[in-house]
Design a protein around this motif. Sequence first.
Motif, PDB file in Angstrom:
ATOM      1  N   SER A  15       0.812  -1.214   0.000  1.00 28.72           N
ATOM      2  CA  SER A  15       0.000   0.000   0.000  1.00 28.72           C
ATOM      3  C   SER A  15       0.848   1.268   0.000  1.00 28.72           C
ATOM      4  CB  SER A  15      -0.983  -0.045   1.171  1.00 28.72           C
ATOM      5  OG  SER A  15      -1.950   0.963   1.047  1.00 28.72           O
ATOM      6  N   GLN A  41      -0.602  -1.603  -4.802  1.00 29.94           N
ATOM      7  CA  GLN A  41      -0.291  -0.183  -4.686  1.00 29.94           C
ATOM      8  C   GLN A  41      -1.490   0.729  -4.539  1.00 29.94           C
ATOM      9  OE1 GLN A  41       0.925  -1.641  -7.866  1.00 29.94           O
ATOM     10  NE2 GLN A  41       2.859  -2.284  -7.015  1.00 29.94           N
ATOM     11  N   SER A  42      -2.669   0.284  -4.759  1.00 30.91           N
ATOM     12  CA  SER A  42      -3.814   1.181  -4.811  1.00 30.91           C
ATOM     13  C   SER A  42      -4.227   1.699  -3.442  1.00 30.91           C
ATOM     14  CB  SER A  42      -5.007   0.469  -5.446  1.00 30.91           C
ATOM     15  OG  SER A  42      -6.074   1.374  -5.599  1.00 30.91           O
ATOM     16  N   SER A  59     -10.470  -0.622  -4.092  1.00 31.01           N
ATOM     17  CA  SER A  59      -9.375   0.151  -4.655  1.00 31.01           C
ATOM     18  C   SER A  59      -9.933   1.112  -5.678  1.00 31.01           C
ATOM     19  CB  SER A  59      -8.371  -0.783  -5.335  1.00 31.01           C
ATOM     20  OG  SER A  59      -7.809  -1.643  -4.391  1.00 31.01           O
ATOM     21  N   TYR A  60      -9.461   2.339  -5.675  1.00 34.38           N
ATOM     22  CA  TYR A  60      -9.990   3.318  -6.614  1.00 34.38           C
ATOM     23  C   TYR A  60      -8.909   4.026  -7.428  1.00 34.38           C
ATOM     24  CZ  TYR A  60      -8.828   6.839  -3.088  1.00 34.38           C
ATOM     25  OH  TYR A  60      -8.175   7.627  -2.186  1.00 34.38           O
ATOM     26  N   GLN A  61      -7.666   3.580  -7.322  1.00 29.63           N
ATOM     27  CA  GLN A  61      -6.605   4.179  -8.115  1.00 29.63           C
ATOM     28  C   GLN A  61      -5.765   3.090  -8.762  1.00 29.63           C
ATOM     29  OE1 GLN A  61      -4.633   6.671  -5.214  1.00 29.63           O
ATOM     30  NE2 GLN A  61      -5.475   8.476  -6.203  1.00 29.63           N
ATOM     31  N   LYS A  62      -5.116   3.441  -9.852  1.00 32.07           N
ATOM     32  CA  LYS A  62      -4.228   2.524 -10.546  1.00 32.07           C
ATOM     33  C   LYS A  62      -2.890   3.231 -10.728  1.00 32.07           C
ATOM     34  CE  LYS A  62      -4.110  -0.396 -14.634  1.00 32.07           C
ATOM     35  NZ  LYS A  62      -4.870  -0.805 -15.825  1.00 32.07           N
ATOM     36  N   TYR A  63      -1.843   2.642 -10.206  1.00 31.69           N
ATOM     37  CA  TYR A  63      -0.513   3.211 -10.329  1.00 31.69           C
ATOM     38  C   TYR A  63       0.216   2.555 -11.491  1.00 31.69           C
ATOM     39  CZ  TYR A  63      -1.107   5.603  -5.920  1.00 31.69           C
ATOM     40  OH  TYR A  63      -1.557   6.436  -4.943  1.00 31.69           O
ATOM     41  N   LEU A  64       0.866   3.373 -12.315  1.00 32.36           N
ATOM     42  CA  LEU A  64       1.602   2.887 -13.480  1.00 32.36           C
ATOM     43  C   LEU A  64       3.030   3.401 -13.428  1.00 32.36           C
ATOM     44  CD1 LEU A  64      -1.048   3.693 -16.258  1.00 32.36           C
ATOM     45  CD2 LEU A  64      -0.702   1.513 -15.090  1.00 32.36           C
ATOM     46  N   CYS A  70       1.672  -1.657 -15.275  1.00 34.93           N
ATOM     47  CA  CYS A  70       0.981  -1.817 -13.994  1.00 34.93           C
ATOM     48  C   CYS A  70       1.673  -2.939 -13.219  1.00 34.93           C
ATOM     49  CB  CYS A  70      -0.492  -2.150 -14.221  1.00 34.93           C
ATOM     50  SG  CYS A  70      -1.388  -2.410 -12.678  1.00 34.93           S
ATOM     51  N   GLU A  72       0.549  -4.135 -10.260  1.00 29.94           N
ATOM     52  CA  GLU A  72      -0.422  -4.739  -9.345  1.00 29.94           C
ATOM     53  C   GLU A  72      -0.237  -6.252  -9.371  1.00 29.94           C
ATOM     54  OE1 GLU A  72      -3.329  -4.236  -6.476  1.00 29.94           O
ATOM     55  OE2 GLU A  72      -2.373  -2.651  -7.609  1.00 29.94           O
ATOM     56  N   SER A  73      -0.144  -6.864  -8.218  1.00 30.80           N
ATOM     57  CA  SER A  73       0.060  -8.302  -7.975  1.00 30.80           C
ATOM     58  C   SER A  73       1.452  -8.781  -8.374  1.00 30.80           C
ATOM     59  CB  SER A  73      -1.015  -9.167  -8.647  1.00 30.80           C
ATOM     60  OG  SER A  73      -0.773  -9.301 -10.038  1.00 30.80           O
TER      61      SER A  73
END
Length: 109
Positions: A15, A41-42, A59-64, A70, A72-73
């Motif tokens: 996080s 990360q969201s 989750s409401y954001q996406k980090y790139l 991405c 994520e995971s």
Amino acid sequence: YLKPVALITDRQTISAGEIFCFNMKAFSHVYHIGDNTSGAQSDLSPIKTLSNGWAFGFSYQKYLTSDGECLESIGIAPDFIIKNTETDINNKKDKVLEYTIDFLTPFRP
């Protein structure tokens, strides 16, 4: 501060810790040491409670990354992969910290 900085992570870095790591890796004097972060990360929405007592958030954001990837995971990979084993921990040995100290020693005044 422009002297070398060591950023230590492992699979328990999640996080806000991952978001911090994500941003710190943009600096050329920051060296990421340890293991991949967790890959979550969201940011989380405010927790809502349903009438049956269940609570939820989402989750409401996406980090790139800067190139649009991405993580994520997957997690954020360190520059230097060093992991403590269960045996290390049981023997009160921290290979990650020892490596980091050795790595930073030549940079000391």
